[in-house]
Enzyme design. Structure first.
Site, PDB file in Angstrom:
ATOM      1  N   GLU A 131       4.466  -5.240  11.883  1.00 26.37           N
ATOM      2  CA  GLU A 131       3.626  -4.039  11.760  1.00 26.37           C
ATOM      3  C   GLU A 131       2.362  -4.472  11.068  1.00 26.37           C
ATOM      4  O   GLU A 131       2.370  -4.714   9.853  1.00 26.37           O
ATOM      5  CB  GLU A 131       4.308  -2.975  10.903  1.00 26.37           C
ATOM      6  CG  GLU A 131       5.566  -2.449  11.519  1.00 26.37           C
ATOM      7  CD  GLU A 131       5.973  -1.117  10.891  1.00 26.37           C
ATOM      8  OE1 GLU A 131       7.087  -0.702  11.152  1.00 26.37           O
ATOM      9  OE2 GLU A 131       5.169  -0.510  10.152  1.00 26.37           O
ATOM     10  N   ASN A 158       0.808  -1.228   0.000  1.00 26.88           N
ATOM     11  CA  ASN A 158       0.000   0.000   0.000  1.00 26.88           C
ATOM     12  C   ASN A 158       0.840   1.276   0.000  1.00 26.88           C
ATOM     13  O   ASN A 158       0.463   2.273  -0.598  1.00 26.88           O
ATOM     14  CB  ASN A 158      -1.013  -0.011   1.137  1.00 26.88           C
ATOM     15  CG  ASN A 158      -0.393  -0.213   2.492  1.00 26.88           C
ATOM     16  OD1 ASN A 158       0.775  -0.558   2.592  1.00 26.88           O
ATOM     17  ND2 ASN A 158      -1.147   0.006   3.533  1.00 26.88           N
ATOM     18  N   GLU A 175       3.637  -9.222  -3.568  1.00 26.30           N
ATOM     19  CA  GLU A 175       3.443  -9.701  -4.941  1.00 26.30           C
ATOM     20  C   GLU A 175       2.902  -8.588  -5.847  1.00 26.30           C
ATOM     21  O   GLU A 175       3.296  -8.475  -7.006  1.00 26.30           O
ATOM     22  CB  GLU A 175       2.448 -10.859  -4.834  1.00 26.30           C
ATOM     23  CG  GLU A 175       1.912 -11.374  -6.086  1.00 26.30           C
ATOM     24  CD  GLU A 175       0.940 -12.534  -5.830  1.00 26.30           C
ATOM     25  OE1 GLU A 175       0.804 -12.966  -4.666  1.00 26.30           O
ATOM     26  OE2 GLU A 175       0.342 -12.987  -6.805  1.00 26.30           O
ATOM     27  N   CYS A 192      -2.534   1.539   6.552  1.00 30.06           N
ATOM     28  CA  CYS A 192      -2.595   0.839   7.838  1.00 30.06           C
ATOM     29  C   CYS A 192      -3.281   1.718   8.864  1.00 30.06           C
ATOM     30  O   CYS A 192      -3.952   1.221   9.753  1.00 30.06           O
ATOM     31  CB  CYS A 192      -1.203   0.450   8.302  1.00 30.06           C
ATOM     32  SG  CYS A 192      -0.061   1.814   8.235  1.00 30.06           S
ATOM     33  N   GLU A 226     -10.945  -5.347  10.260  1.00 27.94           N
ATOM     34  CA  GLU A 226     -10.314  -4.376   9.371  1.00 27.94           C
ATOM     35  C   GLU A 226     -11.009  -4.404   7.997  1.00 27.94           C
ATOM     36  O   GLU A 226     -11.244  -5.478   7.447  1.00 27.94           O
ATOM     37  CB  GLU A 226      -8.828  -4.707   9.214  1.00 27.94           C
ATOM     38  CG  GLU A 226      -8.083  -3.617   8.479  1.00 27.94           C
ATOM     39  CD  GLU A 226      -6.575  -3.870   8.387  1.00 27.94           C
ATOM     40  OE1 GLU A 226      -6.156  -5.032   8.266  1.00 27.94           O
ATOM     41  OE2 GLU A 226      -5.820  -2.872   8.438  1.00 27.94           O
ATOM     42  N   GLY A 280       2.195  -6.216   7.225  1.00 26.29           N
ATOM     43  CA  GLY A 280       1.079  -6.846   6.530  1.00 26.29           C
ATOM     44  C   GLY A 280      -0.054  -7.115   7.493  1.00 26.29           C
ATOM     45  O   GLY A 280      -0.175  -6.449   8.530  1.00 26.29           O
ATOM     46  N   LYS A 315      11.488  -8.857   0.360  1.00 30.13           N
ATOM     47  CA  LYS A 315      10.414  -9.495  -0.401  1.00 30.13           C
ATOM     48  C   LYS A 315       9.267  -8.488  -0.484  1.00 30.13           C
ATOM     49  O   LYS A 315       8.511  -8.295   0.456  1.00 30.13           O
ATOM     50  CB  LYS A 315      10.008 -10.774   0.333  1.00 30.13           C
ATOM     51  CG  LYS A 315       8.601 -11.282   0.135  1.00 30.13           C
ATOM     52  CD  LYS A 315       8.296 -11.855  -1.214  1.00 30.13           C
ATOM     53  CE  LYS A 315       6.866 -12.384  -1.201  1.00 30.13           C
ATOM     54  NZ  LYS A 315       5.853 -11.336  -1.359  1.00 30.13           N
ATOM     55  N   PRO A 316       9.164  -7.784  -1.635  1.00 29.13           N
ATOM     56  CA  PRO A 316       8.025  -6.878  -1.782  1.00 29.13           C
ATOM     57  C   PRO A 316       6.748  -7.691  -1.884  1.00 29.13           C
ATOM     58  O   PRO A 316       6.794  -8.875  -2.203  1.00 29.13           O
ATOM     59  CB  PRO A 316       8.312  -6.153  -3.101  1.00 29.13           C
ATOM     60  CG  PRO A 316       9.227  -7.034  -3.862  1.00 29.13           C
ATOM     61  CD  PRO A 316       9.977  -7.881  -2.862  1.00 29.13           C
TER      62      PRO A 316
END
Ligand code: NDP
Length: 454
Positions: free
Chosen positions: A226, A130, A156, A260, A357, A204, A153-154
């Site tokens: 986080e 995001n 996907e 977030c 959420e 995430g 690791k970004p």
């Protein structure tokens, strides 16, 4: 792996995924390369990161277009992220030396006691899509400055951005094996977590965070998570409800609610409720939805298709339990992941909308009788990332915010992150800290020196 444009479902590019073999090889090369990187003087590492910052500035428009193409973030908001990035990096450039300086805590005739900061070693950085430049750089910038090697690791769906970050760090002078990009979906992330790394830094959802925590637990690895939030705000009756409504509508809808710290629940004192709701709805109706590559667009598509059913489910559940749908409420019939900006009133805590959420352009507004009821409802959550209050009365705001279980609290503002302040969560919002001096020291191990002169 197919990289799709969430605005129309079209294929942007195909990338080869890392598999068990390449993940292990990248880990082994990072392990071998890290000691030499830790030996590079801090001043040189700072210069490398300064150069990385300049590259992000020089490539800003192109990077913004890439980010918009793979996540659907409106182009003006992608550029905002890149415009704010140098300030974020500057905080680390200006404060890392002080945060990592050795500290003498006792010095008398016989005994000296000192604390030094050692890099953790090789760290895994599993990031979200995001705000990939923010949430990524909060981790890899201080991690690299502290002398760690990073396996990045970004998400996907921010893979092209992740590759661009790798390119720029390498061009700036970070050795190839000190920063490696791992391409793939959650399964590649899981393979990364299985490597004998010295730290796992994850951004995430709570669900994935809990899986990662379970995988790391037996190894006693340093872990920071986080995670998500269900971030509430309380609007008091003495607030300027029009200004509060405009500010909170932006806090709820910016980046289609996929932050977030997006505002996810609003409580309004009964004496300002009707006026607040009317102003909020008017603000939301004024937002321009459309092509995310258009400069005038405020609301784009959602980044992930599965979130459309989550939002539909929350609307259906809330309406079935008595909520009033004031705006939006459904997916938009066109290709890509589109959902209407949605506002519901008459909501309460029996509804998923006020508990789970949402991570989308949807908000519930609940009426409360007084501050005590507001505090009780604000705290009625498993999360605790941010929370806010709107009132001109600072003493009242401080009294309310002091009772709230949350990593960050806001007075007359929302959806805000500062590099100078620690970013952390309570409960299902995570463990550990990024940003501030705590978020620099997080990438080191304090070593205790007991020094006795003979
Ligand atoms: P996810 O938890 O679905 O994914 C986050 C990352 O973890 C991705 O890179 C994902 O890969 C990877 N992953 C998935 N499964 C595993 C696994 N089993 N092992 C290791 N890695 C795995 O979150 P989203 O990408 O949907 O991000 C949204 C969430 O992030 C929201 O809950 C939001 O609140 C939170 N967030 C929190 C922030 C904070 O500062 N507290 C900041 C930004 C977001 P892939 O995407 O390839 O599946």
């Amino acid at each position: 792996m197919k990289i799709l444009n969430p605005a129309d479902g079209s294929l942007i590019r195909e990338l080869a995924e890392d598999d068990a073999q390449t993940v292990a090889a990248k880990y082994a090369r990072a392990r071998a390369a890290q000691p030499a990187w830790a030996e590079v003087p801090l001043g040189d590492r700072l210069r490398v990161i300064e150069k990385f910052k300049k590259l992000t500035e020089a490539r800003k428009n192109e990077l913004a277009r890439t980010l918009t193409s793979e996540t659907g973030k409106p182009i003006a908001q992608s550029r905002n992220e890149l415009t704010a990035l140098p300030g974020r990096i500057d905080f680390f450039l200006q404060n890392t030396k002080r945060a990592l300086d050795p500290e003498t805590v006792l010095a008398d005739a016989q005994m000296r006691e000192q604390i030094t900061r050692e890099p953790l070693g090789v760290v895994a950085n599993i990031s979200a899509w995001n705000y990939p430049y923010f949430v990524g750089s909060n981790v890899f910038v201080p991690a690299l400055l502290a002398g760690n090697a990073v396996l990045y690791k970004p998400s996907e769906i921010a893979s092209l951005t992740g590759l661009a970050i790798g390119e720029m760090l390498h061009a700036a002078g970070v050795p190839q094996d000190v920063f490696s990009v791992l391409i793939g979906s959650g399964s590649t992330g899981a393979l990364l977590v299985e490597q004998p790394v010295d730290g796992v830094f994850f951004t995430g959802s709570y669900a994935t965070g809990a899986r990662i925590a379970a995988a790391c637990a037996p190894r006693m690895v340093k872990l920071q998570l986080e995670l998500g939030g269900k971030d509430p705000t309380y609007v008091c009756e003495d607030a300027d409800v029009i200004t509060a409504a405009e500010s909170l509508a932006d806090g709820a809808m910016y980046n289609a609610g996929q932050s977030c710290c997006s505002v996810e629940r609003i409580y309004v004192h009964e004496r300002g409720y009707e006026r607040f709701v009317a102003a909020f709805v008017a603000t939301v109706r004024g937002y321009k939805r459309g092509d995310p590559t258009d400069d005038a667009t405020y609301l784009g598509p959602l980044a992930r298709a599965p979130q459309l059913s989550v939002l539909e489910g929350q609307v259906a559940d809330a309406v079935a339990k008595g909520a009033k749908l004031l705006v939006g409420g459904k997916r938009i019939a066109r290709s890509g992941n589109w959902f209407e900006a949605t506002v519901l009133s008459n909501v309460d805590h029996r509804m998923e909308l006020m508990r789970e959420e949402s991570f989308g352009p949807i908000i519930g507004i609940q009426k409360v009788a007084d501050d005590a009821e507001a505090v009780r409802l604000v705290n009625d959550t498993e999360y605790g990332l941010t929370a806010g209050v709107y009132t001109p009365d600072e003493a009242r705001a401080r009294r309310i915010l002091a009772q709230i279980r949350s990593g960050s609290v806001y007075w007359n503002c929302c959806d805000r992150v500062s590099p100078r302040l620690p970013w952390s969560g309570v409960g299902h919002s995570g463990v550990g800290v990024t940003l501030s001096s705590y978020g620099i020291q997080a990438f080191t191990r304090p070593k205790a020196w007991h020094l006795k002169a003979v």
